[in-house]
Motif scaffolding. Structure first.
Motif, mmCIF file in Angstrom:
data_model
loop_
_atom_site.group_PDB
_atom_site.id
_atom_site.type_symbol
_atom_site.label_atom_id
_atom_site.label_comp_id
_atom_site.label_asym_id
_atom_site.label_seq_id
_atom_site.Cartn_x
_atom_site.Cartn_y
_atom_site.Cartn_z
ATOM 1 N N ASN A 7 0.830 -1.191 0.000
ATOM 2 C CA ASN A 7 0.000 0.000 0.000
ATOM 3 C C ASN A 7 0.874 1.255 0.000
ATOM 4 N N LYS A 8 0.555 2.190 -0.882
ATOM 5 C CA LYS A 8 1.207 3.494 -0.938
ATOM 6 C C LYS A 8 2.734 3.402 -0.991
ATOM 7 N N GLU A 9 3.210 2.551 -1.864
ATOM 8 C CA GLU A 9 4.661 2.399 -2.019
ATOM 9 C C GLU A 9 5.101 2.968 -3.362
ATOM 10 N N GLN A 10 6.334 3.425 -3.418
ATOM 11 C CA GLN A 10 6.953 3.792 -4.676
ATOM 12 C C GLN A 10 8.017 2.723 -4.963
ATOM 13 N N LEU A 11 7.835 2.022 -6.072
ATOM 14 C CA LEU A 11 8.731 0.928 -6.429
ATOM 15 C C LEU A 11 9.491 1.344 -7.679
ATOM 16 N N ASP A 13 12.864 0.844 -10.462
ATOM 17 C CA ASP A 13 13.937 0.045 -11.074
ATOM 18 C C ASP A 13 13.920 -1.418 -10.639
ATOM 19 N N ILE A 14 12.739 -2.012 -10.610
ATOM 20 C CA ILE A 14 12.622 -3.420 -10.222
ATOM 21 C C ILE A 14 12.200 -4.235 -11.436
ATOM 22 N N ASN A 15 12.853 -5.369 -11.637
ATOM 23 C CA ASN A 15 12.459 -6.298 -12.687
ATOM 24 C C ASN A 15 11.537 -7.340 -12.053
ATOM 25 N N PHE A 16 10.235 -7.091 -12.118
ATOM 26 C CA PHE A 16 9.252 -7.982 -11.510
ATOM 27 C C PHE A 16 9.136 -9.297 -12.259
ATOM 28 N N SER A 17 9.641 -9.347 -13.490
ATOM 29 C CA SER A 17 9.578 -10.606 -14.230
ATOM 30 C C SER A 17 10.527 -11.647 -13.643
ATOM 31 N N LEU A 18 11.451 -11.221 -12.792
ATOM 32 C CA LEU A 18 12.386 -12.134 -12.130
ATOM 33 C C LEU A 18 11.927 -12.517 -10.734
ATOM 34 N N GLN A 19 10.778 -11.989 -10.302
ATOM 35 C CA GLN A 19 10.300 -12.234 -8.945
ATOM 36 C C GLN A 19 8.984 -12.978 -8.967
ATOM 37 N N GLU A 30 3.135 3.296 -6.927
ATOM 38 C CA GLU A 30 3.707 3.873 -8.134
ATOM 39 C C GLU A 30 4.926 3.046 -8.529
ATOM 40 N N PHE A 31 4.921 2.616 -9.801
ATOM 41 C CA PHE A 31 6.007 1.816 -10.346
ATOM 42 C C PHE A 31 6.779 2.694 -11.327
ATOM 43 N N ARG A 50 5.087 4.369 -14.478
ATOM 44 C CA ARG A 50 5.812 5.425 -15.176
ATOM 45 C C ARG A 50 7.083 4.862 -15.809
ATOM 46 N N ASN A 51 7.189 5.096 -17.120
ATOM 47 C CA ASN A 51 8.379 4.689 -17.861
ATOM 48 C C ASN A 51 8.706 3.205 -17.649
ATOM 49 N N CYS A 52 7.675 2.375 -17.673
ATOM 50 C CA CYS A 52 7.846 0.935 -17.467
ATOM 51 C C CYS A 52 7.779 0.194 -18.797
ATOM 52 N N ASN A 53 8.480 -0.933 -18.866
ATOM 53 C CA ASN A 53 8.397 -1.813 -20.023
ATOM 54 C C ASN A 53 7.441 -2.943 -19.668
#
Length: 188
Positions: A7-11, A13-19, A30-31, A50-53
């Motif tokens: 909740n209410k986190e700013q995440l 430069d994380i590659n969620f495809s590896l997690q 916010e991602f 924002r600015n996500c692939n």
């Protein structure tokens, strides 16, 4: 074990495809500069990307309520698998080439300054949505509800009025060929 609520986190430069994110829900997050390959079985409520692939993203059984994408790359994303209940998407300065919104109810969604080439809007309900300054080159509209949409700032669309509901939609006079292309007539 229930899902973890973020909740209410700013995440950033994380590659969620590896997690493994299968046990997470995101509320008001916010991602930034993140990479995702799947949103399957995840819930996103009031989130910003924002600015996500997000290219070729899998959205099966995802809940996307009031989700905004800014400057994101969404090539080939198939939103058809997303849960319909309260689905609301907003795109600004995004690339949505080859995206599919087939059979989706998107009547509160918005597209602003987006490149939407060869996207599929077949049988979608886009009534009350907005397209502002979008390039819709070869986007597919078939049995699509486009009632009340203002297309006056968008370009390169081909919409057959016989196959789509365009009641009270707005078009510029110079866009008439994009509405009459099927009839193979010459407009000068």
């Amino acid at each position: 074990m229930g899902k973890q609520l973020r909740n209410k986190e700013q995440l950033r430069d994380i590659n969620f495809s590896l997690q493994n994110n299968q046990q997470q829900d995101f509320n008001n997050c916010e991602f930034i500069n993140c990479i995702f390959s799947s949103l399957s079985d995840l819930n996103f409520i009031d989130c910003n990307f924002r600015n996500c692939n997000l290219s070729n993203l899998n959205t099966a059984n995802s809940r996307l309520q009031n989700v905004s994408f800014f400057d994101c790359k969404l090539l080939g994303v198939n939103f058809s698998g997303a849960i319909d209940f309260a689905l609301e998407l907003h795109f600004e300065n995004c690339i949505l080439d080859y995206a599919s919104f087939d059979n989706k109810k998107l009547n509160k969604s918005s597209f602003k300054n987006c490149k939407i080439h060869s996207a599929n809007f077949t049988q979608a309900d886009l009534s009350k949505s907005s397209f502002t300054n979008c390039d819709l080159h070869e986007a597919l509209f078939a049995n699509t509800n486009l009632a009340t949409i203002d297309f006056t700032t968008s370009k390169n669309f081909l919409i057959d009025p016989e196959l789509n509901n365009i009641k009270k939609a707005k078009f510029l006079l110079h866009d008439l060929p994009g509405l009459l292309y099927r009839h193979d007539i010459i407009i000068e």
